[in-house]
Scaffold this motif. Structure first.
Motif, PDB file in Angstrom:
ATOM      1  N   GLY A 191       6.840  18.419  16.691  1.00 20.48           N
ATOM      2  CA  GLY A 191       7.613  19.605  17.039  1.00 20.48           C
ATOM      3  C   GLY A 191       6.696  20.772  17.332  1.00 20.48           C
ATOM      4  O   GLY A 191       5.693  20.631  18.009  1.00 20.48           O
ATOM      5  N   ALA A 200      13.843  22.961  20.326  1.00 23.17           N
ATOM      6  CA  ALA A 200      13.901  21.507  20.383  1.00 23.17           C
ATOM      7  C   ALA A 200      15.081  21.047  21.242  1.00 23.17           C
ATOM      8  O   ALA A 200      16.171  21.636  21.204  1.00 23.17           O
ATOM      9  CB  ALA A 200      14.014  20.935  18.984  1.00 23.17           C
ATOM     10  N   LYS A 204       8.928  19.596  25.127  1.00 23.55           N
ATOM     11  CA  LYS A 204       8.684  20.996  24.788  1.00 23.55           C
ATOM     12  C   LYS A 204       7.971  21.650  25.967  1.00 23.55           C
ATOM     13  O   LYS A 204       7.144  21.031  26.622  1.00 23.55           O
ATOM     14  CB  LYS A 204       7.780  21.103  23.550  1.00 23.55           C
ATOM     15  CG  LYS A 204       8.348  20.444  22.299  1.00 23.55           C
ATOM     16  CD  LYS A 204       7.306  20.277  21.233  1.00 23.55           C
ATOM     17  CE  LYS A 204       6.348  19.143  21.530  1.00 23.55           C
ATOM     18  NZ  LYS A 204       6.963  17.813  21.403  1.00 23.55           N
ATOM     19  N   ASP A 240      13.804  13.640  23.497  1.00 22.68           N
ATOM     20  CA  ASP A 240      13.972  14.447  22.287  1.00 22.68           C
ATOM     21  C   ASP A 240      12.718  15.221  21.912  1.00 22.68           C
ATOM     22  O   ASP A 240      12.786  16.216  21.182  1.00 22.68           O
ATOM     23  CB  ASP A 240      14.389  13.564  21.111  1.00 22.68           C
ATOM     24  CG  ASP A 240      15.815  13.065  21.229  1.00 22.68           C
ATOM     25  OD1 ASP A 240      16.558  13.585  22.097  1.00 22.68           O
ATOM     26  OD2 ASP A 240      16.196  12.160  20.458  1.00 22.68           O
ATOM     27  N   HIS A 241      11.543  14.782  22.378  1.00 21.15           N
ATOM     28  CA  HIS A 241      10.288  15.440  22.010  1.00 21.15           C
ATOM     29  C   HIS A 241       9.788  16.412  23.078  1.00 21.15           C
ATOM     30  O   HIS A 241       8.688  16.953  22.953  1.00 21.15           O
ATOM     31  CB  HIS A 241       9.213  14.389  21.730  1.00 21.15           C
ATOM     32  CG  HIS A 241       9.543  13.474  20.603  1.00 21.15           C
ATOM     33  ND1 HIS A 241       9.559  13.883  19.290  1.00 21.15           N
ATOM     34  CD2 HIS A 241       9.916  12.163  20.592  1.00 21.15           C
ATOM     35  CE1 HIS A 241       9.894  12.871  18.508  1.00 21.15           C
ATOM     36  NE2 HIS A 241      10.124  11.821  19.274  1.00 21.15           N
TER      37      HIS A 241
END
Length: 280
Positions: free
Chosen positions: A269, A218, A240, A237-238
């Motif tokens: 996540g 993360a 990936k 923040d998200h």
């Protein structure tokens, strides 16, 4: 065989990962330390969902038979687009010809799919596998690769209703057909799949010695681990990313996806679930 990358998160310029990262996808196309082949120069593909990512959004595709490092259009596109979910793939052809219809990712409605690996004995299996594809889907197979046939088998076996089960049924079908024809270890690979909202990344092979696969930890954790690394300011923040090989040398920044596992990445996540692990 190939190298691939998939991103999900806040809208991002794909060039940051495909071209500009320390070990970007284009860098891996020239030098792949963890790949079965060092060079992956037999064409490439790039697929992306629109920034609004509304339910059912159809992804756009760009395919080329040029080596990824040689195509100026790839830089133009990936620097001009901001996408919340995109795929990139560089190909090392293992038999099927170098042509645009054989470049990944493949698309059906709002779904995208790509693969690193192979179906062993595909020449012997091809007719039986292709004939098992639903007759309404069969005309949509435009290329000659084992990967595209596997995608349409998974669609036939219910991928749209249950992506994990659809992939499992397709792989079991290939393995069963391979066993009947005396082919050892019919399935090898890592597979990426998305409906535009969720990203599924599978690592599986019949021999249980699959191609490498990693995903990032993360972003908030990365900022804590590397407080002086300015590059993480580019990401929300998200954010990936799933990759065949890590995009940098930072210790702990990428986690290896275990054998016989599907990594599921979404707005909550990431999580890992066993995938066909009973076969072990």
């Amino acid at each position: 065989m190939c190298r691939w990358l998939a991103y999900s998160g806040e809208p991002l310029k794909p060039a940051y990962l495909i071209l500009d990262a320390q070990h970007s996808l284009v860098a891996q196309s020239l030098n792949s330390p963890l790949g079965a082949e060092t060079v992956n120069g037999d064409g490439f593909g790039f697929g992306w969902y629109p920034a609004d990512r509304s339910t059912g959004s159809t992804p756009a595709l760009f395919h080329s038979i040029e080596p990824a490092w040689h195509d100026e259009n790839l830089r133009e596109l990936t620097d001009a687009i901001a996408s919340p979910l995109f795929f990139g793939h560089v190909r090392a052809a293992a038999g099927p010809p170098i042509q645009q219809t054989n470049c990944h990712p493949f698309r059906y409605e709002n779904w995208m799919f790509m693969h690193n690996g192979f179906l062993n004995g595909f020449v012997q299996l091809k007719r039986d596998l292709a004939m098992a594809v639903d007759e309404s889907l069969f005309p949509l197979i435009h290329g000659t690769t084992d990967s595209e046939v596997l995608f349409y088998l998974a669609l036939t076996f219910g991928l749209r209703d249950d992506p994990v089960e659809g992939m499992a049924k397709a792989i079991r079908f290939v393995e069963g057909m391979g066993e009947r024809k005396g082919i050892r270890f019919p399935v090898q690979g890592t597979f990426a799949l998305s409906d535009g909202r969720t990203l599924w990344a599978f690592r599986y092979s019949t021999s249980h010695q699959s191609r490498t696969l990693f995903h990032s930890v993360a972003v908030p954790e990365l900022r804590e681990m590397f407080p002086d690394a300015a590059q993480f300011d580019l990401f929300g923040d998200h954010a990936k990313v799933v990759v065949s090989e890590p995009l940098n040398d930072m210790p702990g920044a990428f986690l290896e996806v275990p054998e016989s596992t599907v990594a599921i990445l979404d707005d909550d996540g990431y999580r890992h679930e066993p995938f066909l692990s009973e076969a072990a």
